[in-house]
Design an enzyme around this catalytic site. Structure first.
Site, mmCIF file in Angstrom:
data_model
loop_
_atom_site.group_PDB
_atom_site.id
_atom_site.type_symbol
_atom_site.label_atom_id
_atom_site.label_comp_id
_atom_site.label_asym_id
_atom_site.label_seq_id
_atom_site.Cartn_x
_atom_site.Cartn_y
_atom_site.Cartn_z
ATOM 1 N N HIS A 295 0.829 -1.209 0.000
ATOM 2 C CA HIS A 295 0.000 0.000 0.000
ATOM 3 C C HIS A 295 0.861 1.257 0.000
ATOM 4 O O HIS A 295 0.598 2.207 0.732
ATOM 5 C CB HIS A 295 -0.926 0.007 1.214
ATOM 6 C CG HIS A 295 -1.769 -1.219 1.324
ATOM 7 N ND1 HIS A 295 -2.771 -1.508 0.425
ATOM 8 C CD2 HIS A 295 -1.744 -2.251 2.197
ATOM 9 C CE1 HIS A 295 -3.337 -2.653 0.763
ATOM 10 N NE2 HIS A 295 -2.723 -3.131 1.833
ATOM 11 N N CYS A 296 1.855 1.280 -0.840
ATOM 12 C CA CYS A 296 2.842 2.357 -0.889
ATOM 13 C C CYS A 296 2.760 3.043 -2.252
ATOM 14 O O CYS A 296 2.360 2.425 -3.238
ATOM 15 C CB CYS A 296 4.231 1.742 -0.676
ATOM 16 S SG CYS A 296 5.617 2.881 -0.802
ATOM 17 N N ALA A 297 3.171 4.293 -2.304
ATOM 18 C CA ALA A 297 3.211 4.996 -3.585
ATOM 19 C C ALA A 297 4.163 4.308 -4.570
ATOM 20 O O ALA A 297 4.019 4.457 -5.784
ATOM 21 C CB ALA A 297 3.635 6.449 -3.375
ATOM 22 N N PHE A 298 5.124 3.542 -4.053
ATOM 23 C CA PHE A 298 6.084 2.847 -4.909
ATOM 24 C C PHE A 298 5.664 1.421 -5.263
ATOM 25 O O PHE A 298 6.366 0.732 -6.007
ATOM 26 C CB PHE A 298 7.469 2.828 -4.243
ATOM 27 C CG PHE A 298 8.055 4.197 -4.082
ATOM 28 C CD1 PHE A 298 8.560 4.893 -5.169
ATOM 29 C CD2 PHE A 298 8.082 4.814 -2.837
ATOM 30 C CE1 PHE A 298 9.086 6.169 -5.027
ATOM 31 C CE2 PHE A 298 8.605 6.082 -2.677
ATOM 32 C CZ PHE A 298 9.109 6.764 -3.774
ATOM 33 N N THR A 299 4.527 0.973 -4.763
ATOM 34 C CA THR A 299 4.062 -0.394 -5.021
ATOM 35 C C THR A 299 3.986 -0.720 -6.514
ATOM 36 O O THR A 299 4.296 -1.850 -6.904
ATOM 37 C CB THR A 299 2.711 -0.643 -4.323
ATOM 38 O OG1 THR A 299 2.887 -0.430 -2.921
ATOM 39 C CG2 THR A 299 2.196 -2.051 -4.557
#
Length: 167
Positions: A35-39
């Site tokens: 659930h990360c912007a980098f996922t």
């Protein structure tokens, strides 16, 4: 000092994943979160894996909820998400901690082998990447800002070198 191939972290099913099985491979290790912007980097990681696995690349992902609590609690949830959303086929191991007193020994080893920018050893965020050559030497570390496809030159360079000639 321990060597890379002596580690045997735990996989999603609670079984050992012996790094000894990675001898003569180029290994990309990434701490990941769902659930990360980098996922979305999973997509490029899977592309790299598919492109280079037959040449000797292995990608090993370590889920970590230490940065913004952006990971599922259970390993099965993590793996299901990665397979369903991004078609991930590379190994995703047991959820770990990258920093602190309860950090995983693999990450302690990686951070002691290669520091980040400005000599900082601590992992700053999800999707930091470590590249390990065919001899088990950690040769490079990349921040979360480095997209996986930007690693093609170093991966190709290392894949094209026989184990005894690695940098």
């Amino acid at each position: 000092m321990q060597e890379f191939y002596s580690f045997s972290p735990i996989d999603e099913n609670g079984n050992p994943f012996p790094f000894n099985s990675l001898r003569n491979k180029v290994v990309l290790i990434v701490n990941v979160a769902s659930h990360c912007a980098f996922t979305p980097q999973y997509k490029e990681l899977e592309y790299l894996y598919e492109k280079y696995k037959s040449h000797g690349l292995v990608i090993v992902a370590f889920p970590c909820g230490q940065f913004g609590n952006q990971e599922f609690e259970k390993d099965k949830e993590i793996n299901k998400f990665c397979q369903d959303k991004y078609g991930v086929t590379f190994p995703i191991l047991h959820k770990i901690r990258c920093n602190g007193q309860k950090q995983d020994p693999v990450y302690k080893f990686l951070k002691n082998s290669v520091s980040g920018k400005s000599g900082i050893k601590m992992i700053k965020w999800n999707f930091e990447k470590f590249v390990v050559d065919r001899n088990g030497k950690v040769v490079k570390r990349f921040s979360c800002m480095t997209r996986p496809l930007e690693l093609c030159p170093i991966i190709e360079e290392l894949l094209n070198q026989p184990p005894e000639e690695q940098i």
